[in-house]
Design an enzyme around this catalytic site. Sequence first.
Site, PDB file in Angstrom:
ATOM      1  N   HIS A 154       4.125  -3.844  -4.529  1.00 45.25           N
ATOM      2  CA  HIS A 154       4.251  -2.718  -5.459  1.00 45.25           C
ATOM      3  C   HIS A 154       4.550  -1.422  -4.699  1.00 45.25           C
ATOM      4  O   HIS A 154       5.412  -0.636  -5.116  1.00 45.25           O
ATOM      5  CB  HIS A 154       2.966  -2.558  -6.272  1.00 45.25           C
ATOM      6  CG  HIS A 154       2.850  -3.519  -7.410  1.00 45.25           C
ATOM      7  ND1 HIS A 154       2.615  -4.857  -7.224  1.00 45.25           N
ATOM      8  CD2 HIS A 154       2.924  -3.339  -8.760  1.00 45.25           C
ATOM      9  CE1 HIS A 154       2.552  -5.465  -8.401  1.00 45.25           C
ATOM     10  NE2 HIS A 154       2.745  -4.575  -9.347  1.00 45.25           N
ATOM     11  N   HIS A 205      -5.365  -4.940  -3.180  1.00 46.20           N
ATOM     12  CA  HIS A 205      -4.921  -4.771  -1.792  1.00 46.20           C
ATOM     13  C   HIS A 205      -5.935  -3.967  -0.996  1.00 46.20           C
ATOM     14  O   HIS A 205      -6.710  -3.179  -1.547  1.00 46.20           O
ATOM     15  CB  HIS A 205      -3.568  -4.053  -1.734  1.00 46.20           C
ATOM     16  CG  HIS A 205      -2.409  -4.904  -2.151  1.00 46.20           C
ATOM     17  ND1 HIS A 205      -1.916  -5.913  -1.368  1.00 46.20           N
ATOM     18  CD2 HIS A 205      -1.654  -4.886  -3.278  1.00 46.20           C
ATOM     19  CE1 HIS A 205      -0.907  -6.494  -1.990  1.00 46.20           C
ATOM     20  NE2 HIS A 205      -0.725  -5.890  -3.150  1.00 46.20           N
TER      21      HIS A 205
END
Length: 416
Positions: A154, A205
Amino acid sequence: MKKILERSMEGSGTWQGLVLVGIVTWICASSYLKFTHKFRSLLQPWVARQVVGGVPLILRIQKCQNGVLDAFFSGLSCVVSVPFYTAFLPLLFWSGHGRLARQMTLLIAFCDYLGNCIKDVVSAPRPSCPPVRRITATKDEEDNAMEYGLPSSHTLNTVCLSGYLLHYVLSSLEYESVSIQYYGFALACLLVALIAFGRVYLGMHSVVDIVSGLAIGVLILGLWLTVNEKLDDFITSKQNVSSFWTALSFLLLFAYPTPEHPTPSYEYHTAFNGVTLGIVTGVQQTYSQFHHEAAPRIFSPELPISSYLGRVMVGIPTILLVKFCSKSLAKWTLPMVSNALGIPIRSSMYIPKLKGYASGKKTDEPKNSVGYLQKLCEFLSHDSFDIDTGIRFFQYAGLAWSVVDLVPSLFSYVNL
């Protein structure tokens, strides 16, 4: 002039051949020398330690959790995801901004391929859940959680796409404005920062994933801004484009590294690899008809909003129908071709009768009858090939081709 064109074609064919030979050489060398395993053994332990060490920071960030932030960052992640961009690209092509749509497609494909390759080479874990709270609001996010962590796709995609979009807008302005450049850059940086923070907040993450995604994204963006005009010129005006890109797409399926454990990353790459092939071949064939720089653009007198909405209403059902037909045709033809060529195949999703085993020559036949293709399978350490890869590739190639070739032809026919 004729001699110049001939020299250009010869030079183009030379570098195309060198690229394909280079990829084949890399596939053979990396398979024989086990490059993926060696790189993983060097990088994975260090990255895993950074992920574990970053858990306390994630927990501190998640202490400020509430429903509004959950919904905001989940929605923001969906807006900058590859599936969203994929759904948005047809609308961009049909709006008349062909060059922007082409570049966005190729850039997404490049980011997706390189990012997923690095993920599967390193095979680094995501933050452990628990103690980290992982929020997966959509099916797409659940699939993303099954991938490896480093780098953050992303973050990488947002850096590249927002950076290129800013470059495109600024270069399209008739006059330079320092204030527009400043505010555009600030807006792009804000979006990247929100995405990066959101991925940590959602527990998807660790900080090392974000930093690596940011660094790789900046490098890719710099490279892309250097070569994008030459690449677009090659796609729209050179010879052998379709044959070269077909061979390139096929080889990239084999060049993809094998992860430590299976993840959805390869499926994503296969789908977008097919999309890229469909876009490139379709644009190359119909550039002068539908995708040139003088094509009517949305909000212009030639393409008012009412006509554009008509395009969407005609185009969306058409491309979905083409996707269904491409999938059905691939499910019917690919197994027959594979069996005829002696390629052992299996299916994990699309063809139930091939689930769980390889189909091909009977085991009591002489081994030397299988031919070179099966020997290639054995060389690449595959007992059989998943036919779903080919089916997925062809259905998305057909869908993308219809976006830039079939559907614009329909628009022309019905005066949209």
